[in-house]
Design a protein around this motif. Structure first.
Motif, PDB file in Angstrom:
ATOM      1  N   THR A  54       7.529  48.487  93.969  1.00 61.51           N
ATOM      2  CA  THR A  54       7.588  47.342  94.868  1.00 61.51           C
ATOM      3  C   THR A  54       6.802  47.679  96.126  1.00 61.51           C
ATOM      4  O   THR A  54       7.001  48.737  96.717  1.00 61.51           O
ATOM      5  N   THR A 109       5.579  45.761 101.835  1.00 61.57           N
ATOM      6  CA  THR A 109       5.784  44.455 102.472  1.00 61.57           C
ATOM      7  C   THR A 109       6.986  43.728 101.875  1.00 61.57           C
ATOM      8  O   THR A 109       7.766  43.104 102.594  1.00 61.57           O
ATOM      9  N   LEU A 110       7.160  43.845 100.569  1.00 65.88           N
ATOM     10  CA  LEU A 110       8.277  43.175  99.917  1.00 65.88           C
ATOM     11  C   LEU A 110       9.592  43.888 100.213  1.00 65.88           C
ATOM     12  O   LEU A 110      10.640  43.254 100.382  1.00 65.88           O
ATOM     13  N   LEU A 114      14.276  39.917  95.958  1.00 64.51           N
ATOM     14  CA  LEU A 114      13.005  40.359  96.540  1.00 64.51           C
ATOM     15  C   LEU A 114      12.785  41.843  96.314  1.00 64.51           C
ATOM     16  O   LEU A 114      11.679  42.274  95.974  1.00 64.51           O
ATOM     17  N   GLY A 140      11.604  42.398  92.972  1.00 67.85           N
ATOM     18  CA  GLY A 140      10.363  41.698  92.629  1.00 67.85           C
ATOM     19  C   GLY A 140      10.577  40.527  91.690  1.00 67.85           C
ATOM     20  O   GLY A 140       9.696  40.190  90.906  1.00 67.85           O
ATOM     21  N   ARG A 150      11.410  34.253  95.560  1.00 67.27           N
ATOM     22  CA  ARG A 150      10.412  33.959  96.602  1.00 67.27           C
ATOM     23  C   ARG A 150      10.526  32.536  97.151  1.00 67.27           C
ATOM     24  O   ARG A 150      10.532  32.335  98.367  1.00 67.27           O
ATOM     25  N   VAL A 172       6.593  38.100 103.048  1.00 66.51           N
ATOM     26  CA  VAL A 172       6.686  37.567 101.687  1.00 66.51           C
ATOM     27  C   VAL A 172       5.358  36.971 101.234  1.00 66.51           C
ATOM     28  O   VAL A 172       5.016  37.039 100.053  1.00 66.51           O
ATOM     29  N   SER A 222       2.600  41.476  98.472  1.00 69.86           N
ATOM     30  CA  SER A 222       3.812  40.840  97.957  1.00 69.86           C
ATOM     31  C   SER A 222       3.450  39.739  96.949  1.00 69.86           C
ATOM     32  O   SER A 222       4.120  39.589  95.928  1.00 69.86           O
ATOM     33  N   THR A 223       2.414  38.992  97.244  1.00 62.61           N
ATOM     34  CA  THR A 223       1.990  37.907  96.362  1.00 62.61           C
ATOM     35  C   THR A 223       1.568  38.437  94.999  1.00 62.61           C
ATOM     36  O   THR A 223       1.822  37.790  93.977  1.00 62.61           O
TER      37      THR A 223
END
Length: 165
Positions: free
Chosen positions: A45, A48-49, A106, A109, A114, A154, A159-160
């Motif tokens: 992961t 950022t997440l 989150l 993942g 989200r 997020v 993260s995307t």
């Protein structure tokens, strides 16, 4: 009825006894390649997440504490509209539990986490703005900072990438 083996199983060959098909210039144990998860997701992961999950987890903790306090206060003080006061506390408490579940999503993942997290943060922006006046300024600033920080984390490219198929 059990069957008994009559032939002993052959002994496995040891690495020293097996012939090697690799060229002499290749190492015996090649370096491991990064493993990816399902549908090409990264195995780890991104930071950022993880940071977004921590912020949402802190929001969840704050909501659980506030909801518990509102519920206990409604029971102790017995206001005229006790049903409304107690149900408001229970609602905030349930929202905190839901936020905790989304923070867990989150952190793992999970794609389903989200959208609700982004929607909740967008709802927190005007609410935090309204709380900037009077004695609730600190709460309003905290909500605004948490909402903006979570949205940035997020929606960040690392993260995307986790949420893409």
């Amino acid at each position: 009825m059990s069957r008994r083996r009559t032939n002993p199983s052959p002994k496995p060959s040891t690495p020293a006894n097996r012939p090697s098909n690799r060229p002499s210039n290749q190492p015996a144990n090649p370096p491991a390649e990064p493993v990816s998860g399902p549908v090409g997701r990264p195995a780890r992961t991104p930071v950022t997440l993880i940071a977004a999950a921590v912020v949402v987890g802190l929001e969840a903790l704050g909501a659980v504490v506030a909801g518990g306090w509102l519920t206990v206060e409604a029971i102790i003080t017995r206001p005229r509209g006790m049903g409304i006061a107690a149900s408001a506390g229970v609602f905030v408490l349930a929202a905190g539990v839901g936020l905790g579940f989304l923070a867990w999503g989150l952190l793992r993942g999970r794609r389903w986490s989200r959208g609700p997290v982004v929607a909740i943060q967008l709802l927190m922006l005007p609410l935090g703005y309204e709380l900037l006046s009077g004695s609730t300024t600190v709460v309003g600033v905290g909500m605004l900072v948490a909402a903006i920080l979570t949205l940035v984390l997020v929606l960040a490219p690392p993260s995307t990438m986790v949420f893409r198929e």
